[in-house]
Design a protein around this motif. Structure first.
Motif, PDB file in Angstrom:
ATOM      1  N   TRP A 111       0.825  -1.199   0.000  1.00  9.79           N
ATOM      2  CA  TRP A 111       0.000   0.000   0.000  1.00  9.79           C
ATOM      3  C   TRP A 111       0.858   1.247   0.000  1.00  9.79           C
ATOM      4  O   TRP A 111       1.917   1.288   0.615  1.00  9.79           O
ATOM      5  CB  TRP A 111      -0.897   0.002   1.246  1.00  9.79           C
ATOM      6  CG  TRP A 111      -1.886  -1.103   1.227  1.00  9.79           C
ATOM      7  CD1 TRP A 111      -1.692  -2.402   1.595  1.00  9.79           C
ATOM      8  CD2 TRP A 111      -3.239  -1.022   0.773  1.00  9.79           C
ATOM      9  NE1 TRP A 111      -2.832  -3.131   1.406  1.00  9.79           N
ATOM     10  CE2 TRP A 111      -3.799  -2.317   0.912  1.00  9.79           C
ATOM     11  CE3 TRP A 111      -4.033   0.002   0.276  1.00  9.79           C
ATOM     12  CZ2 TRP A 111      -5.119  -2.591   0.562  1.00  9.79           C
ATOM     13  CZ3 TRP A 111      -5.351  -0.270  -0.061  1.00  9.79           C
ATOM     14  CH2 TRP A 111      -5.876  -1.557   0.080  1.00  9.79           C
ATOM     15  N   GLY A 112       0.354   2.245  -0.671  1.00 13.05           N
ATOM     16  CA  GLY A 112       1.040   3.518  -0.669  1.00 13.05           C
ATOM     17  C   GLY A 112       0.390   4.483   0.304  1.00 13.05           C
ATOM     18  O   GLY A 112      -0.677   4.216   0.858  1.00 13.05           O
ATOM     19  N   GLN A 113       1.040   5.588   0.512  1.00 17.83           N
ATOM     20  CA  GLN A 113       0.446   6.659   1.291  1.00 17.83           C
ATOM     21  C   GLN A 113      -0.690   7.269   0.472  1.00 17.83           C
ATOM     22  O   GLN A 113      -0.643   7.277  -0.746  1.00 17.83           O
ATOM     23  CB  GLN A 113       1.492   7.723   1.606  1.00 17.83           C
ATOM     24  CG  GLN A 113       2.594   7.226   2.530  1.00 17.83           C
ATOM     25  CD  GLN A 113       3.630   8.287   2.800  1.00 17.83           C
ATOM     26  OE1 GLN A 113       3.859   9.157   1.972  1.00 17.83           O
ATOM     27  NE2 GLN A 113       4.258   8.239   3.958  1.00 17.83           N
ATOM     28  N   GLY A 114      -1.678   7.738   1.125  1.00 21.89           N
ATOM     29  CA  GLY A 114      -2.836   8.259   0.429  1.00 21.89           C
ATOM     30  C   GLY A 114      -2.678   9.693  -0.017  1.00 21.89           C
ATOM     31  O   GLY A 114      -1.764  10.401   0.391  1.00 21.89           O
ATOM     32  N   THR A 115      -3.597  10.092  -0.872  1.00 21.57           N
ATOM     33  CA  THR A 115      -3.674  11.482  -1.294  1.00 21.57           C
ATOM     34  C   THR A 115      -5.118  11.933  -1.118  1.00 21.57           C
ATOM     35  O   THR A 115      -6.056  11.217  -1.487  1.00 21.57           O
ATOM     36  CB  THR A 115      -3.190  11.653  -2.746  1.00 21.57           C
ATOM     37  OG1 THR A 115      -3.163  13.039  -3.092  1.00 21.57           O
ATOM     38  CG2 THR A 115      -4.059  10.894  -3.745  1.00 21.57           C
ATOM     39  N   LEU A 116      -5.293  13.099  -0.540  1.00 25.66           N
ATOM     40  CA  LEU A 116      -6.631  13.565  -0.192  1.00 25.66           C
ATOM     41  C   LEU A 116      -7.291  14.271  -1.370  1.00 25.66           C
ATOM     42  O   LEU A 116      -6.705  15.173  -1.982  1.00 25.66           O
ATOM     43  CB  LEU A 116      -6.559  14.515   1.004  1.00 25.66           C
ATOM     44  CG  LEU A 116      -7.872  15.169   1.449  1.00 25.66           C
ATOM     45  CD1 LEU A 116      -8.876  14.113   1.892  1.00 25.66           C
ATOM     46  CD2 LEU A 116      -7.596  16.171   2.566  1.00 25.66           C
ATOM     47  N   VAL A 117      -8.505  13.852  -1.656  1.00 25.61           N
ATOM     48  CA  VAL A 117      -9.338  14.497  -2.661  1.00 25.61           C
ATOM     49  C   VAL A 117     -10.549  15.094  -1.955  1.00 25.61           C
ATOM     50  O   VAL A 117     -11.286  14.372  -1.272  1.00 25.61           O
ATOM     51  CB  VAL A 117      -9.798  13.502  -3.744  1.00 25.61           C
ATOM     52  CG1 VAL A 117     -10.801  14.162  -4.688  1.00 25.61           C
ATOM     53  CG2 VAL A 117      -8.599  12.974  -4.522  1.00 25.61           C
ATOM     54  N   THR A 118     -10.730  16.378  -2.106  1.00 23.84           N
ATOM     55  CA  THR A 118     -11.872  17.057  -1.505  1.00 23.84           C
ATOM     56  C   THR A 118     -12.672  17.739  -2.607  1.00 23.84           C
ATOM     57  O   THR A 118     -12.120  18.543  -3.359  1.00 23.84           O
ATOM     58  CB  THR A 118     -11.428  18.105  -0.476  1.00 23.84           C
ATOM     59  OG1 THR A 118     -10.610  17.474   0.519  1.00 23.84           O
ATOM     60  CG2 THR A 118     -12.641  18.736   0.198  1.00 23.84           C
ATOM     61  N   VAL A 119     -13.936  17.386  -2.686  1.00 27.38           N
ATOM     62  CA  VAL A 119     -14.806  17.949  -3.717  1.00 27.38           C
ATOM     63  C   VAL A 119     -15.865  18.801  -3.033  1.00 27.38           C
ATOM     64  O   VAL A 119     -16.668  18.285  -2.250  1.00 27.38           O
ATOM     65  CB  VAL A 119     -15.469  16.849  -4.560  1.00 27.38           C
ATOM     66  CG1 VAL A 119     -16.297  17.478  -5.688  1.00 27.38           C
ATOM     67  CG2 VAL A 119     -14.425  15.900  -5.129  1.00 27.38           C
ATOM     68  N   SER A 120     -15.846  20.066  -3.326  1.00 23.44           N
ATOM     69  CA  SER A 120     -16.824  20.962  -2.720  1.00 23.44           C
ATOM     70  C   SER A 120     -18.038  21.093  -3.638  1.00 23.44           C
ATOM     71  O   SER A 120     -17.908  21.147  -4.858  1.00 23.44           O
ATOM     72  CB  SER A 120     -16.208  22.336  -2.476  1.00 23.44           C
ATOM     73  OG  SER A 120     -15.830  22.936  -3.698  1.00 23.44           O
ATOM     74  N   SER A 121     -19.197  21.135  -3.024  1.00 24.86           N
ATOM     75  CA  SER A 121     -20.434  21.215  -3.826  1.00 24.86           C
ATOM     76  C   SER A 121     -20.875  22.653  -4.021  1.00 24.86           C
ATOM     77  O   SER A 121     -20.340  23.561  -3.425  1.00 24.86           O
ATOM     78  CB  SER A 121     -21.538  20.406  -3.147  1.00 24.86           C
ATOM     79  OG  SER A 121     -21.752  20.881  -1.840  1.00 24.86           O
TER      80      SER A 121
END
Length: 121
Positions: A111-121
């Motif tokens: 597993w790799g380190q994660g990357t954050l995805v934030t989607v604003s509405s």
């Protein structure tokens, strides 16, 4: 860290992002790779997976038609193109290599380190 996920960020609903998963040791050429995500308070889920040569791809129903997984083995990189993003796509995205050359559930071993995805509405 062998697997490094990158490309996350803050976007608006309807926007696109492309995530990258790079294997610094160039060892996953013969392995299937999956992209997972985990939202706060939720279980980790498999979003998309790809076989060693790209011939087989699988997608979660929630992302079919919007996300595309691909790979460039010469660059030891797997991509996740995410289009028409929705607020419910907000999560930390992880990549992982499968023990096998084709995607098999329960067989992701690195597993790799994660990357954050934030989607604003």
């Amino acid at each position: 860290v062998q697997l490094q996920a990158s490309g996350g960020g803050l976007v608006q609903a309807g926007d696109s992002l492309r995530l990258s998963c790079t294997d610094s040791r160039r060892t996953f050429t013969n392995n299937a790779v999956g992209w997972f995500r985990q939202a706060p308070g939720q279980e980790r889920e498999l979003v998309a997976a790809i076989s060693w040569n790209g011939g087989i791809t699988n997608y979660a129903d929630s992302v079919k038609g919007r996300f595309t997984i691909s790979r460039d083995n010469a660059k030891s990189t797997v991509y996740l193109q995410m289009n028409s993003l929705k607020s419910e796509d907000t999560a930390v995205y992880y990549c992982a290599t499968n023990r096998f050359s084709v995607p098999r559930s329960g067989s992701y071993i690195k597993w790799g380190q994660g990357t954050l995805v934030t989607v604003s509405s």
